[in-house]
Design a protein around this motif. Sequence first.
Motif, PDB file in Angstrom:
ATOM      1  N   SER A  38     -54.958 -56.242  52.575  1.00 14.34           N
ATOM      2  CA  SER A  38     -54.611 -57.567  52.042  1.00 14.34           C
ATOM      3  C   SER A  38     -53.799 -58.378  53.041  1.00 14.34           C
ATOM      4  CB  SER A  38     -53.845 -57.424  50.732  1.00 14.34           C
ATOM      5  OG  SER A  38     -52.559 -56.863  50.972  1.00 14.34           O
ATOM      6  N   GLU A  39     -53.261 -57.710  54.053  1.00 15.72           N
ATOM      7  CA  GLU A  39     -52.468 -58.415  55.065  1.00 15.72           C
ATOM      8  C   GLU A  39     -53.272 -58.717  56.336  1.00 15.72           C
ATOM      9  OE1 GLU A  39     -49.156 -55.786  55.528  1.00 15.72           O
ATOM     10  OE2 GLU A  39     -48.386 -56.183  53.521  1.00 15.72           O
ATOM     11  N   VAL A  40     -54.570 -58.432  56.279  1.00 19.88           N
ATOM     12  CA  VAL A  40     -55.450 -58.657  57.439  1.00 19.88           C
ATOM     13  C   VAL A  40     -56.359 -59.850  57.143  1.00 19.88           C
ATOM     14  CG1 VAL A  40     -57.250 -57.648  58.885  1.00 19.88           C
ATOM     15  CG2 VAL A  40     -55.381 -56.207  58.024  1.00 19.88           C
ATOM     16  N   VAL A  41     -56.534 -60.728  58.123  1.00 12.34           N
ATOM     17  CA  VAL A  41     -57.372 -61.920  57.943  1.00 12.34           C
ATOM     18  C   VAL A  41     -58.798 -61.514  57.566  1.00 12.34           C
ATOM     19  CG1 VAL A  41     -58.387 -63.903  59.136  1.00 12.34           C
ATOM     20  CG2 VAL A  41     -55.998 -63.275  59.561  1.00 12.34           C
ATOM     21  N   ALA A  42     -59.328 -62.176  56.547  1.00 12.34           N
ATOM     22  CA  ALA A  42     -60.714 -61.944  56.125  1.00 12.34           C
ATOM     23  C   ALA A  42     -61.606 -62.942  56.842  1.00 12.34           C
ATOM     24  CB  ALA A  42     -60.839 -62.111  54.619  1.00 12.34           C
ATOM     25  N   GLU A  43     -62.530 -62.447  57.651  1.00 12.19           N
ATOM     26  CA  GLU A  43     -63.441 -63.311  58.405  1.00 12.19           C
ATOM     27  C   GLU A  43     -64.783 -63.384  57.683  1.00 12.19           C
ATOM     28  OE1 GLU A  43     -63.874 -61.915  62.423  1.00 12.19           O
ATOM     29  OE2 GLU A  43     -61.812 -61.187  62.467  1.00 12.19           O
ATOM     30  N   HIS A  44     -65.267 -64.602  57.505  1.00  8.48           N
ATOM     31  CA  HIS A  44     -66.621 -64.746  56.967  1.00  8.48           C
ATOM     32  C   HIS A  44     -67.600 -64.456  58.100  1.00  8.48           C
ATOM     33  CE1 HIS A  44     -65.808 -66.157  52.901  1.00  8.48           C
ATOM     34  NE2 HIS A  44     -64.683 -66.594  53.429  1.00  8.48           N
ATOM     35  N   VAL A  45     -68.456 -63.479  57.868  1.00 13.79           N
ATOM     36  CA  VAL A  45     -69.248 -62.931  58.956  1.00 13.79           C
ATOM     37  C   VAL A  45     -70.377 -63.856  59.356  1.00 13.79           C
ATOM     38  CG1 VAL A  45     -70.804 -61.049  59.549  1.00 13.79           C
ATOM     39  CG2 VAL A  45     -68.615 -60.555  58.460  1.00 13.79           C
ATOM     40  N   TYR A  46     -70.991 -64.527  58.398  1.00  9.20           N
ATOM     41  CA  TYR A  46     -72.121 -65.399  58.709  1.00  9.20           C
ATOM     42  C   TYR A  46     -71.740 -66.824  58.302  1.00  9.20           C
ATOM     43  CZ  TYR A  46     -74.127 -60.736  58.595  1.00  9.20           C
ATOM     44  OH  TYR A  46     -74.350 -59.420  58.787  1.00  9.20           O
ATOM     45  N   PRO A  47     -71.053 -67.537  59.168  1.00  4.56           N
ATOM     46  CA  PRO A  47     -70.485 -68.820  58.757  1.00  4.56           C
ATOM     47  C   PRO A  47     -71.514 -69.898  58.484  1.00  4.56           C
ATOM     48  CG  PRO A  47     -70.137 -68.438  61.104  1.00  4.56           C
ATOM     49  CD  PRO A  47     -70.709 -67.185  60.544  1.00  4.56           C
ATOM     50  N   ASP A  48     -72.749 -69.728  58.942  1.00  3.58           N
ATOM     51  CA  ASP A  48     -73.744 -70.785  58.783  1.00  3.58           C
ATOM     52  C   ASP A  48     -74.348 -70.825  57.383  1.00  3.58           C
ATOM     53  OD1 ASP A  48     -73.308 -71.469  61.360  1.00  3.58           O
ATOM     54  OD2 ASP A  48     -75.043 -70.407  62.161  1.00  3.58           O
ATOM     55  N   ALA A  49     -74.142 -69.788  56.613  1.00  3.36           N
ATOM     56  CA  ALA A  49     -74.711 -69.743  55.268  1.00  3.36           C
ATOM     57  C   ALA A  49     -73.574 -69.497  54.283  1.00  3.36           C
ATOM     58  CB  ALA A  49     -75.744 -68.611  55.182  1.00  3.36           C
ATOM     59  N   PRO A  50     -73.800 -69.788  53.011  1.00  4.82           N
ATOM     60  CA  PRO A  50     -72.785 -69.372  52.031  1.00  4.82           C
ATOM     61  C   PRO A  50     -72.562 -67.877  52.194  1.00  4.82           C
ATOM     62  CG  PRO A  50     -74.424 -70.780  51.000  1.00  4.82           C
ATOM     63  CD  PRO A  50     -74.941 -70.450  52.389  1.00  4.82           C
ATOM     64  N   SER A  51     -71.391 -67.503  52.626  1.00  4.98           N
ATOM     65  CA  SER A  51     -71.185 -66.128  53.078  1.00  4.98           C
ATOM     66  C   SER A  51     -70.983 -65.159  51.919  1.00  4.98           C
ATOM     67  CB  SER A  51     -69.965 -66.058  53.990  1.00  4.98           C
ATOM     68  OG  SER A  51     -69.774 -64.744  54.415  1.00  4.98           O
ATOM     69  N   LYS A  52     -71.738 -64.099  51.951  1.00  7.30           N
ATOM     70  CA  LYS A  52     -71.531 -63.017  50.980  1.00  7.30           C
ATOM     71  C   LYS A  52     -70.944 -61.796  51.656  1.00  7.30           C
ATOM     72  CE  LYS A  52     -74.875 -64.323  47.473  1.00  7.30           C
ATOM     73  NZ  LYS A  52     -75.904 -63.854  46.529  1.00  7.30           N
TER      74      LYS A  52
END
Lengths: 118, 118
Positions: B9-23
Amino acid sequence: MQPKVIDPSEVVAEHVYPDAPSKVVKRNLVTHRDDAPNFGMRLFEVEAGGATDHHQHPWEHEVFIVSGSGHLLTDDGLKPFAQGQAVFVPPMAMHQFQNTGDAPLQFICMIPNSGDCQ
Amino acid sequence: MQPKVIDPSEVVAEHVYPDAPSKVVKRNLVTHRDDAPNFGMRLFEVEAGGATDHHQHPWEHEVFIVSGSGHLLTDDGLKPFAQGQAVFVPPMAMHQFQNTGDAPLQFICMIPNSGDCQ
């Protein structure tokens, strides 16, 4: 070679400290024998009141707590950990995983192929 | 350097596929920036209906399913997996982690420092 799914229930459970009534069991989920080129994955289960060795070695551990809770003994004191947290043990750092909870403690522990220990 | 406990919970969450609504979200729990000399640990969360890339690369994955279930797409077909199981993806093997369940899929994925991918 194709990817594979490994179920821990199908992996031999080794008693880590055979000279004493063992409270620590290890399963080698992925090793160099699976042609894993760099590192291995082991699943440990520590009974309530049990602990791994208090030791150090030239290789690192990267650990993820699968269930249960406990304390990590370090030269910097006791550090609590619980399910869902990770632990990084740098090379040569003293460490011991203690199950200080009431339930079994399960964690995966990754090591480079150059090392093997509990 | 002393061992440390890492709470996701203290680590940044990166959206892996930024070009699409990321799941798919990734958290780097342990990396070479922590002076981990050989390999790194990432925590992935895949929403129901989501999947990682269908791809291959010269490095291996060693994975542990923290919660949820799904299927691994390989050149050998679909392989089911569930909480508590491990997955080994050898170098250059095609693979995709698909969340085919109703709940979020969480897994840790280990890679050597020589590689980085989703």
